[in-house]
Design a protein around this motif. Structure first.
Motif, short mmCIF file in Angstrom:
data_model
loop_
_atom_site.label_atom_id
_atom_site.label_comp_id
_atom_site.label_asym_id
_atom_site.label_seq_id
_atom_site.Cartn_x
_atom_site.Cartn_y
_atom_site.Cartn_z
N GLY A 1 34.05 23.83 -8.17
CA GLY A 1 34.62 24.64 -9.24
C GLY A 1 34.59 23.93 -10.58
O GLY A 1 34.05 22.82 -10.73
N SER A 2 35.19 24.56 -11.57
CA SER A 2 35.27 23.94 -12.88
C SER A 2 36.23 22.76 -12.85
O SER A 2 36.18 21.90 -13.72
CB SER A 2 35.70 24.97 -13.93
OG SER A 2 34.65 25.90 -14.08
N SER A 3 37.10 22.71 -11.83
CA SER A 3 37.94 21.53 -11.67
C SER A 3 37.05 20.29 -11.51
O SER A 3 37.23 19.30 -12.22
CB SER A 3 38.82 21.66 -10.42
OG SER A 3 39.61 22.82 -10.50
N HIS B 1 43.69 22.50 -18.38
CA HIS B 1 43.86 22.67 -16.94
C HIS B 1 44.16 21.32 -16.29
O HIS B 1 43.71 20.28 -16.75
CB HIS B 1 42.58 23.27 -16.35
CG HIS B 1 42.70 23.66 -14.92
ND1 HIS B 1 42.15 22.95 -13.89
CD2 HIS B 1 43.34 24.70 -14.34
CE1 HIS B 1 42.42 23.54 -12.74
NE2 HIS B 1 43.14 24.61 -12.98
N TYR C 1 43.55 31.20 -20.22
CA TYR C 1 43.82 32.00 -19.02
C TYR C 1 44.07 33.46 -19.36
O TYR C 1 43.75 34.36 -18.60
CB TYR C 1 45.06 31.42 -18.31
CG TYR C 1 45.10 31.77 -16.86
CD1 TYR C 1 44.37 31.05 -15.93
CD2 TYR C 1 45.85 32.85 -16.40
CE1 TYR C 1 44.39 31.38 -14.59
CE2 TYR C 1 45.88 33.17 -15.06
CZ TYR C 1 45.14 32.44 -14.17
OH TYR C 1 45.15 32.77 -12.84
N ASP D 1 36.07 23.75 -22.03
CA ASP D 1 36.43 24.29 -20.72
C ASP D 1 36.29 25.81 -20.84
O ASP D 1 37.20 26.49 -21.33
CB ASP D 1 37.86 23.88 -20.35
CG ASP D 1 38.33 24.58 -19.07
OD1 ASP D 1 37.59 25.41 -18.54
OD2 ASP D 1 39.46 24.28 -18.63
N TRP E 1 36.77 30.40 -17.86
CA TRP E 1 36.97 31.85 -17.91
C TRP E 1 35.96 32.55 -18.80
O TRP E 1 36.22 33.68 -19.24
CB TRP E 1 38.41 32.15 -18.36
CG TRP E 1 39.39 31.90 -17.26
CD1 TRP E 1 40.26 30.85 -17.16
CD2 TRP E 1 39.57 32.68 -16.08
NE1 TRP E 1 40.96 30.95 -15.99
CE2 TRP E 1 40.57 32.05 -15.31
CE3 TRP E 1 38.98 33.86 -15.59
CZ2 TRP E 1 40.99 32.56 -14.08
CZ3 TRP E 1 39.40 34.35 -14.37
CH2 TRP E 1 40.39 33.70 -13.63
N SER F 1 32.94 28.68 -14.77
CA SER F 1 33.16 29.07 -13.37
C SER F 1 32.36 30.34 -13.12
O SER F 1 32.74 31.41 -13.61
CB SER F 1 34.64 29.36 -13.10
OG SER F 1 35.42 28.20 -13.15
N HIS G 1 32.21 31.69 -10.38
CA HIS G 1 32.95 32.44 -9.36
C HIS G 1 34.14 33.19 -9.93
O HIS G 1 34.76 33.98 -9.22
CB HIS G 1 33.45 31.48 -8.27
CG HIS G 1 34.52 30.55 -8.74
ND1 HIS G 1 35.85 30.82 -8.57
CD2 HIS G 1 34.47 29.37 -9.40
CE1 HIS G 1 36.58 29.84 -9.07
NE2 HIS G 1 35.76 28.93 -9.60
N LYS G 2 34.50 32.95 -11.19
CA LYS G 2 35.71 33.60 -11.68
C LYS G 2 35.44 35.05 -12.11
O LYS G 2 36.07 35.96 -11.61
CB LYS G 2 36.33 32.81 -12.84
CG LYS G 2 37.06 31.53 -12.38
CD LYS G 2 37.95 31.02 -13.48
CE LYS G 2 38.51 29.63 -13.22
NZ LYS G 2 39.30 29.51 -12.00
C1 LIG Z 1 41.24 27.07 -18.00
C2 LIG Z 1 40.83 26.65 -16.63
N1 LIG Z 1 39.99 25.61 -16.49
C3 LIG Z 1 39.57 25.19 -15.28
C4 LIG Z 1 39.98 25.82 -14.13
C5 LIG Z 1 39.49 25.34 -12.80
O1 LIG Z 1 38.52 26.21 -12.35
P1 LIG Z 1 38.02 26.25 -10.83
O2 LIG Z 1 38.94 27.17 -10.11
O3 LIG Z 1 36.63 26.78 -10.95
O4 LIG Z 1 38.08 24.87 -10.29
C6 LIG Z 1 40.85 26.92 -14.22
C7 LIG Z 1 41.32 27.61 -13.02
O5 LIG Z 1 42.04 28.56 -13.04
C8 LIG Z 1 41.30 27.34 -15.51
O6 LIG Z 1 42.15 28.37 -15.65
#
Ligand SMILES: Cc1ncc(COP(=O)(O)O)c(C=O)c1O
Length: 509
Positions: free
Chosen positions: A92-94, A118, A174, A198, A201, A226, A228-229
């Motif tokens: 994920g973006s994490s 995040h 968000y 980041d 979204w 992301s 997947h979002k």
């Molecule tokens: C602003 C933001 N950055 C990064 C993330 C992390 O994304 P991922 O769920 O793809 O790891 C989120 C997840 O909700 C997010 O809201």
């Protein structure tokens, strides 16, 4: 090899070829394309899905990756999202944000980051040892959500920290608030710094002129999206995007390969490939329809007593430069319904599941996967809940009036919001997040933590924005906020998830 074309999807086509050749699998996973899978797993996922469960280097491609399939798919993604280089990341973006922060800054290096970043960005700072220079977002008091960091606050931080290595910004937020990314890119570049966005979204922004400007078009040096979002990527599918110059792309590649698994589910990467082709070929029309549906939902909900939907005017009034209307932030505070309760009723009574809920609001996403029918489900469920709650509120007000009591409080988002504490401001960093996290610490009752330095991060989820990070001095406001948060939100980060205690850095001597 031929020049890549956006009409191809190399990973999708490689899976087709693998199947057509009836390949005998002597590679991972052990279920061997589903043949050895337990019946309940095949039943839950479908046999066909399991026949796609393989890696890239030893499944879709040979072990030497001589077909260069992943690189070809990544190059197509880079081109589609306006970058020089793209890396598919399966965490994920994490995972993408952690990779990016450690690619641009090492131990002791300063990075300018929004306070409402995040939690994965803070995790990257703890792991890599870099020091955050926090810039505060404005907060929309009516909606009780963080908006964006004003450009002037970034500019002041850039001037005050000439040794900083990079500037990070979250956009869209968000709730769909968009920051002044072009202005920020110019300010960062004037100081010789890379801007990293980041854009978890905002994977869709690039594919419709009716949506806000995307990070790479706005001049960012790197971004994470992301897939997947809001696009058709499978869960976990994200892409790190970069252009060289201010970003050392080779170091970024090294960091990507250090942090990403050696055995990604090929289906995740394949879904990025397919989603990218879908967007390039038809994104504008697909998002045109999603925007129409989002506008329809907004119009119908505007006519529903007690339901309020955050809109573009709210966003601009609270300092955003643009707004993504496919994110519906919805409040029923006027009906005395907390976001959590609204979400519960939608799910339990109407089988409608939304993206997120907090004490105040819920958030629902509209995409090209929706239809008039799905939007109707959401709207009708909210109309029904609102009508029931309105009747209950009127009944209670009548009963109180008959008993000679004062009218019930409420009747407006502000009145309802005032009951819970506002987001606390950042205090000061007493030591690096990494030192505080890994150093000696002790658990104290929450109320005894005022004035001490936190050893943990505390993150109400969703939306996953830390209220407190390791290394930060703890204020009375933060303790008050956390005591309230513990009553409603799911909290991540601390060892004691009930928040009865918090770990603080042990005082020397
Ligand atoms: C602003 C933001 N950055 C990064 C993330 C992390 O994304 P991922 O769920 O793809 O790891 C989120 C997840 O909700 C997010 O809201």
């Amino acid at each position: 090899m031929t020049e890549p074309s956006q009409s191809e999807a190399p990973l999708v086509e490689a899976l087709r070829a693998y199947r057509e050749r009836h390949t005998a699998a002597f590679h991972t996973p052990g279920h061997k394309l589903g043949a050895g899978a337990p019946a309940d797993l095949s039943d839950a996922l479908g046999e066909r899905f399991l026949t796609a469960d393989m890696g890239i280097a030893n499944g879709l491609d040979d072990t030497q990756e001589s077909g260069g399939l992943l690189r070809r798919a990544e190059d197509l993604a880079a081109q589609a999202w306006g970058a020089e280089r793209a890396f598919f990341v399966p965490n994920g973006s994490s995972g993408g944000l952690q990779t990016l922060v450690m690619a641009v800054a090492g131990p002791g290096d300063e990075v300018i980051v929004p306070r409402n970043a995040h939690k994965s960005l803070l995790a990257g700072l703890i792991l890599g040892g870099a020091l955050p220079v926090y810039v505060e977002p404005t907060v929309d008091d009516d909606w009780q959500v963080a908006v964006n960091v004003p450009l002037e606050a970034f500019v002041a931080a850039i001037e005050a920290h000439p040794r900083a290595r990079a500037v990070f910004v979250t956009s869209p937020s968000y709730n769909g608030f968009c920051a002044d990314v072009p202005g920020l890119a110019a300010a960062a570049h004037a100081a010789g710094l890379p801007l990293v966005v980041d854009q978890a979204w905002g994977a869709h922004l690039r594919f419709s002129p009716a949506l806000p400007i995307d990070a790479m078009a706005a001049g960012a040096d790197a971004a994470v999206v992301s897939v997947h979002k809001l696009l058709a990527g499978l869960s976990q599918a994200s892409v790190v995007l970069a252009r060289g110059g201010r970003i050392d792309v080779d170091r970024l590649r090294t960091m990507v390969t250090m942090l990403r698994t050696t055995s990604p589910l090929a289906a995740i990467y394949l879904s990025i490939d397919a989603a990218r082709r879908q967007m390039v070929e038809g994104g504008e029309a697909l998002w045109g329809e999603a925007l129409r549906l989002a506008a329809l939902a907004r119009t119908r909900l505007a006519a529903t007593t007690g339901i309020v939907v955050l809109d573009r005017d709210d966003a601009l009034r609270s300092g955003s430069v643009d707004f993504d209307p496919v994110r519906l932030t919805i409040s029923a505070a006027d009906l005395d319904l907390a976001g959590y309760e609204l979400e519960r009723r939608l799910r339990a009574d109407h089988a409608v599941a939304v993206e997120a809920a907090d004490a105040h609001n819920i958030v629902a996403n509209i995409t090209f996967g929706d239809s008039a029918g799905t939007v109707d489900r959401l709207v009708v469920a909210l109309e029904t809940i609102a009508a029931d709650a309105d009747a209950g509120l009127a009944e209670r007000t009548r009963a109180r009036a008959a008993a000679g009591g004062a009218p019930e409080a409420g009747g407006g988002k502000k009145a309802a919001s005032a009951a819970s504490p506002t987001l606390p401001f950042f205090t000061r960093l007493a030591c690096s997040p990494r030192e505080a996290f890994f150093g000696p610490a002790e658990a104290l009752p929450l109320s005894a933590c005022v004035g001490r330095v936190s050893a943990e991060m505390v993150v109400p989820y969703p939306p996953g924005i830390p209220v407190l990070g390791p290394g930060e001095e703890i204020s009375a406001e933060t303790v008050g906020y956390l005591a309230a948060a513990a009553r409603g939100a799911l909290v991540q980060g601390p060892r004691d998830l009930s928040l009865a205690t918090l770990r603080v850095v042990t005082r020397p001597g």
